[in-house]
Every structure is written in C-alpha cells, then in structure tokens.
Design a protein around this motif. Structure first.
Motif, PDB file in Angstrom:
ATOM      1  N   ARG A  11     -22.551   5.144  14.706  1.00 23.86           N
ATOM      2  CA  ARG A  11     -23.187   6.391  14.302  1.00 23.86           C
ATOM      3  C   ARG A  11     -22.598   6.995  13.020  1.00 23.86           C
ATOM      4  N   PHE A  12     -21.305   6.983  12.895  1.00 27.66           N
ATOM      5  CA  PHE A  12     -20.697   7.668  11.750  1.00 27.66           C
ATOM      6  C   PHE A  12     -20.300   6.710  10.619  1.00 27.66           C
ATOM      7  N   GLU A  13     -20.973   5.553  10.604  1.00 28.82           N
ATOM      8  CA  GLU A  13     -20.653   4.565   9.578  1.00 28.82           C
ATOM      9  C   GLU A  13     -20.664   5.182   8.168  1.00 28.82           C
ATOM     10  N   TYR A  14     -21.624   6.039   7.912  1.00 23.64           N
ATOM     11  CA  TYR A  14     -21.779   6.593   6.547  1.00 23.64           C
ATOM     12  C   TYR A  14     -20.565   7.391   6.078  1.00 23.64           C
ATOM     13  N   LEU A  15     -19.784   7.950   7.034  1.00 26.58           N
ATOM     14  CA  LEU A  15     -18.581   8.705   6.641  1.00 26.58           C
ATOM     15  C   LEU A  15     -17.630   7.833   5.826  1.00 26.58           C
ATOM     16  N   PHE A  16     -17.632   6.543   6.159  1.00 19.59           N
ATOM     17  CA  PHE A  16     -16.648   5.632   5.566  1.00 19.59           C
ATOM     18  C   PHE A  16     -17.176   4.906   4.321  1.00 19.59           C
ATOM     19  N   HIS A  17     -18.445   5.150   3.991  1.00 22.26           N
ATOM     20  CA  HIS A  17     -19.049   4.439   2.857  1.00 22.26           C
ATOM     21  C   HIS A  17     -19.775   5.357   1.887  1.00 22.26           C
ATOM     22  N   PRO A  18     -19.112   6.398   1.429  1.00 20.76           N
ATOM     23  CA  PRO A  18     -19.794   7.252   0.453  1.00 20.76           C
ATOM     24  C   PRO A  18     -19.992   6.482  -0.856  1.00 20.76           C
ATOM     25  N   ARG A  19     -21.103   6.788  -1.534  1.00 19.78           N
ATOM     26  CA  ARG A  19     -21.329   6.147  -2.838  1.00 19.78           C
ATOM     27  C   ARG A  19     -20.744   6.994  -3.975  1.00 19.78           C
ATOM     28  N   SER A  20     -20.548   8.269  -3.655  1.00 18.31           N
ATOM     29  CA  SER A  20     -19.982   9.156  -4.692  1.00 18.31           C
ATOM     30  C   SER A  20     -19.151  10.251  -4.019  1.00 18.31           C
ATOM     31  N   ILE A  21     -18.040  10.585  -4.660  1.00 14.45           N
ATOM     32  CA  ILE A  21     -17.127  11.590  -4.103  1.00 14.45           C
ATOM     33  C   ILE A  21     -16.811  12.632  -5.162  1.00 14.45           C
ATOM     34  N   ALA A  22     -16.950  13.878  -4.785  1.00  5.22           N
ATOM     35  CA  ALA A  22     -16.475  14.948  -5.659  1.00  5.22           C
ATOM     36  C   ALA A  22     -15.189  15.528  -5.066  1.00  5.22           C
ATOM     37  N   VAL A  23     -14.160  15.626  -5.901  1.00  4.89           N
ATOM     38  CA  VAL A  23     -12.910  16.257  -5.459  1.00  4.89           C
ATOM     39  C   VAL A  23     -12.875  17.655  -6.062  1.00  4.89           C
ATOM     40  N   VAL A  24     -12.967  18.663  -5.206  1.00  2.00           N
ATOM     41  CA  VAL A  24     -13.097  20.036  -5.690  1.00  2.00           C
ATOM     42  C   VAL A  24     -11.736  20.744  -5.604  1.00  2.00           C
ATOM     43  N   GLY A  25     -11.324  21.294  -6.727  1.00  2.00           N
ATOM     44  CA  GLY A  25     -10.022  21.958  -6.789  1.00  2.00           C
ATOM     45  C   GLY A  25      -9.047  21.122  -7.609  1.00  2.00           C
ATOM     46  N   VAL A  26      -9.580  20.504  -8.673  1.00  2.00           N
ATOM     47  CA  VAL A  26      -8.729  19.676  -9.538  1.00  2.00           C
ATOM     48  C   VAL A  26      -8.265  20.540 -10.697  1.00  2.00           C
ATOM     49  N   SER A  27      -6.969  20.739 -10.772  1.00  2.00           N
ATOM     50  CA  SER A  27      -6.410  21.541 -11.847  1.00  2.00           C
ATOM     51  C   SER A  27      -5.913  20.616 -12.951  1.00  2.00           C
ATOM     52  N   THR A  28      -6.052  21.081 -14.175  1.00  2.00           N
ATOM     53  CA  THR A  28      -5.515  20.285 -15.283  1.00  2.00           C
ATOM     54  C   THR A  28      -4.151  20.824 -15.725  1.00  2.00           C
ATOM     55  N   ASP A  29      -3.631  21.760 -14.961  1.00  2.00           N
ATOM     56  CA  ASP A  29      -2.287  22.273 -15.243  1.00  2.00           C
ATOM     57  C   ASP A  29      -1.257  21.329 -14.597  1.00  2.00           C
ATOM     58  N   PHE A  30      -0.757  20.403 -15.392  1.00  2.00           N
ATOM     59  CA  PHE A  30       0.110  19.354 -14.838  1.00  2.00           C
ATOM     60  C   PHE A  30       1.513  19.857 -14.492  1.00  2.00           C
ATOM     61  N   SER A  31       1.781  21.116 -14.796  1.00  2.00           N
ATOM     62  CA  SER A  31       3.099  21.657 -14.451  1.00  2.00           C
ATOM     63  C   SER A  31       3.147  22.072 -12.985  1.00  2.00           C
ATOM     64  N   ARG A  32       1.979  22.067 -12.315  1.00  2.82           N
ATOM     65  CA  ARG A  32       1.948  22.488 -10.915  1.00  2.82           C
ATOM     66  C   ARG A  32       1.558  21.331 -10.003  1.00  2.82           C
ATOM     67  N   VAL A  33       1.983  21.427  -8.737  1.00  2.91           N
ATOM     68  CA  VAL A  33       1.574  20.426  -7.753  1.00  2.91           C
ATOM     69  C   VAL A  33       0.065  20.509  -7.613  1.00  2.91           C
ATOM     70  N   GLY A  34      -0.603  19.402  -7.651  1.00  3.72           N
ATOM     71  CA  GLY A  34      -2.065  19.450  -7.597  1.00  3.72           C
ATOM     72  C   GLY A  34      -2.637  18.498  -6.572  1.00  3.72           C
ATOM     73  N   PRO A  35      -2.926  18.994  -5.376  1.00  5.13           N
ATOM     74  CA  PRO A  35      -3.471  18.098  -4.355  1.00  5.13           C
ATOM     75  C   PRO A  35      -4.824  17.507  -4.768  1.00  5.13           C
ATOM     76  N   GLY A  36      -5.616  18.282  -5.499  1.00  8.88           N
ATOM     77  CA  GLY A  36      -6.908  17.761  -5.945  1.00  8.88           C
ATOM     78  C   GLY A  36      -6.703  16.557  -6.850  1.00  8.88           C
ATOM     79  N   ARG A  37      -5.826  16.739  -7.838  1.00  8.71           N
ATOM     80  CA  ARG A  37      -5.496  15.649  -8.760  1.00  8.71           C
ATOM     81  C   ARG A  37      -4.970  14.437  -8.002  1.00  8.71           C
ATOM     82  N   MET A  38      -4.147  14.725  -6.981  1.00 10.46           N
ATOM     83  CA  MET A  38      -3.568  13.652  -6.162  1.00 10.46           C
ATOM     84  C   MET A  38      -4.671  12.808  -5.502  1.00 10.46           C
TER      85      MET A  38
END
Lengths: 478, 478
Positions: A11-38
């Motif tokens: 039933r949940f096969e599609y969860l594991f096979h996305p064709r596209s992923i958006a990571v929301v909360g990506v900071s370009t401030d590299f001086s801070r820890v960035g889980p989005g960037r990670m």
C-alpha cells in the motif's frame, strides 16, 4: 518460504519512490547548523535519481542547486517534501503542499507533541488534520524519515548506498543511524529504515504492515517506544511475525525510559500490554539493546538454524575455555561431553600425549591453532552437537599475533561450506589499537566468508538461544 | 584506611623479589617455539634487575646471555627457577634445585594433574613431595607464574613495566595476560599477578593471604577455578574481604566449565560451597566475566563511592536517552525525576523553547553538546541525585564527529574535580575504524583526567550497582 502471501505492491510503496523531493528550510548561511542543507547533501550523496529542490527564503544556491524561495516557485511537480522549518510555520507549509499536489510530507521539524508545553500537541493535531483533509500522508514530526538506498532516499551523509534485506522501523532516528553504521561492519544492509518520531499520522503499524508485505525485506526489526491503538498494534505484530522473522526492541520499559520516551517522541509507552509474553506468544524475538537487534539480524542473515542448543565450543586457552563454557550455560546453551570416538580423533589430530582438553570445550592450544579446521571438522561430526562456536582473541600474544590471527581466519574461511553444522565465531577485540584494527580485519574477512561473528561468546550464545527458540516455536505452531 | 592491621613484610614476600633467576629448558633452536627463551626475553624486556641464567642442554647463547648446560654449572647462587622442560624431567630438576639451594620453583611445565592419564597426578604429587622435603616452594605446575613489575618479574614480553595497586590471583595465565593488557587501556596497573595453575604446593589461599597483607596492593581481584580445602578457603576469603575490596570471578560454574577447569588446572570446581551467598555474606564482590573484574577495578580505583543508586543520566539523543534509562533500571539503579528548580535551570542553559528532555534522563542535544559542563553541574546540584552517568557515542555523525568528541571530552575533563558528585562516562565505540580510534583516544583522555569510563551504560550501571552494594554492606557490618 515463510508461508504468507504477500501483495505485489504494498500500500505505501509510493512513500519510498518519490520522483521529486523538495527540502523546505534550506539556509544558505553556512555559519549555522542547517538541517535542511544536511538533507539536500544526504540525498545528493546517496545518489537520489529524481529531482531535488531546495527551498529557502534567502534563495541563492546550495551544492550547485538553485534554492527556491517558496514551494510554489518550483517549476515541476513535487511528490515528497522534507520539512526543516520551525514548528510554528508548518501549518502554512502543509497548505502549500496541498496546493502543489504533494503526496508525502516528512517532518524533520520538532517541537510538537514531545514538548512539555500543551501547545505542542495542539499544533501536532492541527498539522495532522490539515494533512488528512488534503490527502497528504505525514511522516513524523520530529524524526529522521526514510532511508531507502534503492532509491537514494537518505537522512544522513555517507550512509552506505548498498541495499540489503533488513527492514527497520525505528521510532528513534539516532538508533536508526547507529544501526546502519554498525550493520555495515557486519556486511549487513537495509532494504528500508523508517524513523517515524511522533507518529502524528503514519505510525509503527503502517510501517510494520508495509515491511510485512515488502518483497525486498526478509527480516523485520523494530525499535518502538510506544503505540496508540493496542488492538491494532497486536494484530499488526502478529501478522508481521507470521510472515517474517521479527525482532523487537521495546524502549521505555523503566520509569526513566518512559519519561525519556515521552520527551522524545511523545510516546505513551504502552504498559497496558505485557510485551514479553505477547511477543513470545506471537513468535517475535524480543531483545534488550541495539547490539542485540543486530546480533539477531546477523543470525537470521547468516546461519542455517541449528537443530538444538547443544554447542561444541572450540578456542584457544584453558581459562578462556572455562569462561566460554560458563557463558554458554548462562545464556541457555548446553555443552555436552563429546563422544569418546571424537575425543580419540582429536587426540590423534593433536598427537596429544597430555590427554588434552577435548571433552567440550575443546582447547586448540596456542601453539597448535593451525589445526583449527581439522578440529572444527571433528567436533562437527559429533552426533550430539547441533552447532559450533569458535572463540578467539586477537592481542593475546604481543609478537606475531596479527599474522597468527590472519592465518587462523584463513583456516576457518577455508572450511566454510564444507562443515555441515552451523559454525559461529566469537571474536573478542581488546587492548591496544593495533589489535583492534586486526580484529576489525578478521571480522570483515569472516563475515565475507559467511560466518556470523559476535563480539563475545556470551553475546553469541544469547542470540543463538533466541534463534533456536524462534525456530522451535515456529515448528510447534505448525 | 580499611581498618585491618597488615604485617610489614608478608610471609611470601621473597617469592616476588628473587635476586637471581634460572630459566631451565632454554633451547637455542630458533626454528621451534621456545617457552624457556620466551621467559628469558620477558625478564630482559621487563627490566629484571637481578641475574638471569638461561639453562639448556645445547649450551650456546640467547640474547647475549650464556646458556648453562645444567643448573649446577651456574657460578652464583640461584633464588628462583622457572621450569620449561618436559614434565618427566621435573623430579630430577627439583633435586638439582635442592642441591643448588633454590628457594622457589615456578613450573611453567604442564602435563601433570590436569591430564586425563593417571600418571599425571602421580608425577605432580611426586614433584610436590620432593620440593616439600627440600624446603622449596612450588608455583604451578602448568601456569604462567608471577608478574611483579616492581622487580621486573614477568611472564610475557611487552607487558607494561609500570606498577599499580591491583593484585590479581588468576588460576589462568591467559586471563592474567588479557587482564594486564585490557587494564592498561584504562590506565590501571597491577602490583602483583599470580597465575598458579594446578596449585600442587602454593595455592589461591597462599596468594590471597599474601595480597591481603601486601601494602602495595589496594584492590584484590581473583579468577578462581577451584580449591582444595573449603574451610581454609572461606577463612582466607573472609580475611581478604575485610581488609580490602575483593572482586571474585569464579570459573567453572557450568558442567562444561567444570570439565574445562579440570582439564585446565585439574581443579575440582568446589560446588560444595554456594559461592554467591558466601561471597555476598563476607562482603566480596562477585562478577561473571573478566570485563566485569576490570569494571570493578575501575570503580574502586577512580570513583568516590556514591551515597546511593539514584543516577542522573546525561547524553545526546532521544533514543539513546530512553535506552540509557532502561539499561540503568535493568541493572538496579534508579533515575528519579529531577526537581523543578533544576529543570528550570536546564531550560535556561539550553534557552529551550521546546520544553526539552530535562526530567532525567537529560538530552544534551547534538547541536548543543558544548553545554555539557553546565549540564553536569546542574544535575549534580540536584539533592536527590547520588551520581551522574554521561553517555556518548563517537561516530554518530559522519562529518566532524571526531573533533566534536575531542571538544566534548575537553569540556568534561574541564569539570573534573569541580563537581562534587561522582561522575561516570559510558563511551560507546562503534562503526568504522576511524571512530574506534577516536573512541580509544577519548577513553584515554577521560581516564587520564580521572573519570571511570565504561563500554556501555549497561556495564557502567551493573558495576555501579555492585559498587554501591559493597559500600552499603560494609557500612552495615560496622
């Protein structure tokens, strides 16, 4: 092989096979820890084949990818969203996801039901209800999400890209990451891991059900802190245990553990079912540490089930032999006296004028370890012996121990496949770093050859005892 | 400090201070394994200050030392003889020793009471009786003998030359060597180790008595497979346990273990006393593996005894916190809820809007581990907390984990001495070699700073539980 019909596409096969992923909360401030960037980095590093869209207010670029200011600015469709924004902004995000036709939202974001303040739980309910109304499924919040090496879905940089046959449902992301790294040293790999945190929508039951039906998963392992619906949970566990080997590590069995679990994932630790007797009854294997989860996975992956618990113990050193036999007995195995014909054969192999320690345990003697393969063969020929544990320690002698260990490993790997009884190796590392490295090399070579390897005789015996119990219960219940 | 009068010079002091040693059975045939040669090398390598006389039929030289054809050819007097000749030749040797005025004979030689053939025991009795008649004391046969770094007496090359405060009576030589090497990684060193094998003359009672009176030994540890005289044994154990912390590891508790013990040292494993209740009653600490022997030595060496078993658990990761609390509970410790004032203080330290996991266990969070020292201070200030366990895993994050770990260790070592409650560290190694090395470095730095370090929260909690029991029993029995 295990007698349960599985559907072609769970039933949940599609969860594991996305064709596209958006990571929301990506900071370009590299001086801070960035889980989005990670997350972006982890997806790139794991070879995710679909589209990756970083989203962050600042715009700009990360890892040569354009950062979109908002979800709606992404030109193509988005199947899967990873949220790394503050909790307060997540209701807005779920609405945006609905507008964009997103199917799955994984909320890495924490600060919901697991926090002491009441508004945390309220916000979690709000987000879950928003998602439900839009047909979006939620993973989390407060979790690492999905690891699926086949599709390059990952939550951490430099986890192995190789796929395997173990599924792991882990309420804790930290445990999931530890498990992957540890397993790698045992030549074990995962089909899917799901760290699902607070389980506001999809929960342990959904993921256990998925793994039960997933043809790529041969062994199901689970770290669970709590559950919502006792009856459903029991049914899911029962079905999973019928279909595949199921290893369960229950966290939060103590007052402090329950407190930690409720702060960790908001889990109610479910003292209403008596885990031990329930898991036994349904034929699942209960373990009490992450090491033990992997020890069981090692056996299910590497070892032909022994017929019983009678072990032939082979190793170097008189004291070590005593300790190995005691450890086996403490962990539920028996070490029967070897028949006299086998003892005579061992005496002949060792040209022993001294009588020798060949009654079980068998002492290989330091100076004569080059007879390891013949010793194993002889003990395996004993009618009363179900399996063999070979124990060895690298670092005992300071001189050429590393070379001796290499030779020993070569001799053992040489007999692999030839001996008809299951053989397990307990490889005890100790002392200075050079022996630890030599032990790691020996371990890798032995796993490569197909031996299950354990850290100690005690941990080997404990896992074997559970393993034999598992197969004996299955046999009886047929 | 522990209230027992000790004699200035224990009865067997001379065993540990020979002025001259003859190693009999030194072969100059370097193509063969040579235990005699090994002993000469070990003595040279350990800086033995007296005379070393190799003895062997071939004559010649080893390591620039002249090899004497027979004991009688040695020009000076000989205090101590190490026998590495075949068993059948030992009666002759003991007679030669008597003629030469030797005081102590250590029989490395095996093939006596431990072998199946009856003549083994007969030969052992003969040799013991010959020695007795000549006033010679025997160590062994079938053992590694004495390790005493102070005098450079050693049984194995490249064991540490540094002396310490732990005495170890170990029926098994292999266990003795393993213990020394493992202990070294914990910055622990031994005053004396005695591997005494078949105990044809001097036995566990003599050596335990010696260590009880030895001012250089602060902690007595023992690996014992069996004993001869139950009443005497009980008295000796009772006196030792009254004088100093006594840690006993009994080998041969299972049928297989007893079989191995009888093949190993001819020991009758003494099921006639109920070890568990006896050791408890006299206030000795019983343990069940060599690791646990050293874990107890670590606590006796490093930790101010906690007042009770209420532990404050501090670490990184939600799942890890659950597991740590569960492990403590399983091993007999309690993790009480921290008082609200302390929780508020922790919330302030972490500027936590999320409520945080500060109730005990305390989650330090990966991103904020640099608050470790303040966290430990706050938890130590809790009135209901007796001690603190800090748990950490190196290898969790692939990026700069090694540097983070170094920083973490610096922060911890920085608070050493400043915090008034006992602090224990559980340092979990895992995964690829680089993390194992980093863990070894962290372990060394923490021990150097004076922290007791354990392999896991479970092993730390188990040892602490026994440690607190030990002091509570002592208190009650006064």
């Amino acid at each position: 092989m295990l007698g349960e019909t599985v559907s072609a596409s769970p039933r949940f096969e599609y969860l594991f096979h996305p064709r596209s992923i958006a990571v929301v909360g990506v900071s370009t401030d590299f001086s801070r820890v960035g889980p989005g960037r990670m997350y972006v980095e982890a997806l790139l590093g794991s070879g995710f084949k679909g589209k990756i869209y970083p989203v962050g207010r600042s715009g700009g670029q990360v890892f040569d990818l354009r950062v979109y200011p908002a979800l709606k600015d992404i030109p193509g469709s988005v199947d899967y969203v990873i949220s790394a924004i503050p909790a307060s902004e997540t209701p807005r995000l779920v609405k945006d996801c609905a507008a964009k036709g997103v199917k799955t939202v994984h909320m890495f974001t924490a600060g919901f039901g697991e926090i002491a303040a009441k508004n945390g739980k309220k916000l979690e309910d709000e987000v879950a209800s928003l998602a439900r109304r839009s047909g979006i499924r939620l993973i989390g919040p407060n979790c690492m999400g999905i690891f699926c090496p086949d599709t390059g879905l990952s939550f951490e940089l430099s986890l192995p890209r190789r796929s395997g046959s173990i599924g792991f449902v882990s309420q804790s992301g930290g445990n999931a990451i530890q498990a992957v790294r540890e397993a790698q040293t045992k030549n074990l790999y995962f089909s899917k891991i799901i760290s699902y945190g607070n389980a506001a929508d999809l929960d342990e039951c959904d993921f256990l059900d998925y793994l039960t039906d997933d043809p790529g998963t041969k062994i199901i392992t689970a770290y669970i802190e709590g559950f919502e619906d006792g009856e459903r949970f029991k049914n899911v566990i029962r079905r999973a245990a019928r279909a595949k080997p199921l290893v369960v590590y229950k966290g939060g069995t103590s007052a402090g553990g329950r407190r930690a679990a409720s702060s960790h994932t908001g889990a109610i630790a479910g003292s209403e079912i008596v885990w031990e007797s329930f898991l036994k009854q349904v034929g699942a294997v209960q373990v009490y540490s992450l090491d033990e989860v992997l020890d069981m996975a090692v056996l299910f992956n590497y070892l032909t089930p022994p017929k019983g618990k009678a072990v032939g113990i082979i190793g170097i050193g008189g004291g070590n032999s005593v300790l190995a036999a005691d450890a086996c007995a403490r962990e539920g195995l028996t070490a029967p006296l070897l028949p006299s014909a086998i003892r005579r054969r061992l005496e002949a192999i060792y040209s022993s004028e001294a009588g020798g320690s060949f009654r079980n345990p068998v002492d290989m003697y330091f100076a004569k370890f080059n007879l390891a393969h013949e010793t194993v063969r002889a003990v395996a020929d004993s009618p009363g012996i179900d399996l063999i544990i070979v124990h060895m320690t690298i670092g005992w002698s300071p001189k050429n121990d590393v070379d001796l260990a290499k030779k020993h490993v070569e001799l053992l790997t040489g007999i692999c496949g030839e001996v008809k009884k299951p053989v397990v190796v307990a490889l005890r590392p100790f002392g200075p770093a050079k022996y630890t490295d030599a032990t790691a090399d020996a371990e890798a070579a032995l796993f490569e050859a197909g031996f299950p390897v354990f850290f100690s005789v005690a941990s080997a015996a404990r896992a074997i005892n559970r393993y034999v119990d598992y197969y004996q219960r299955r046999k009886r219940s047929r």
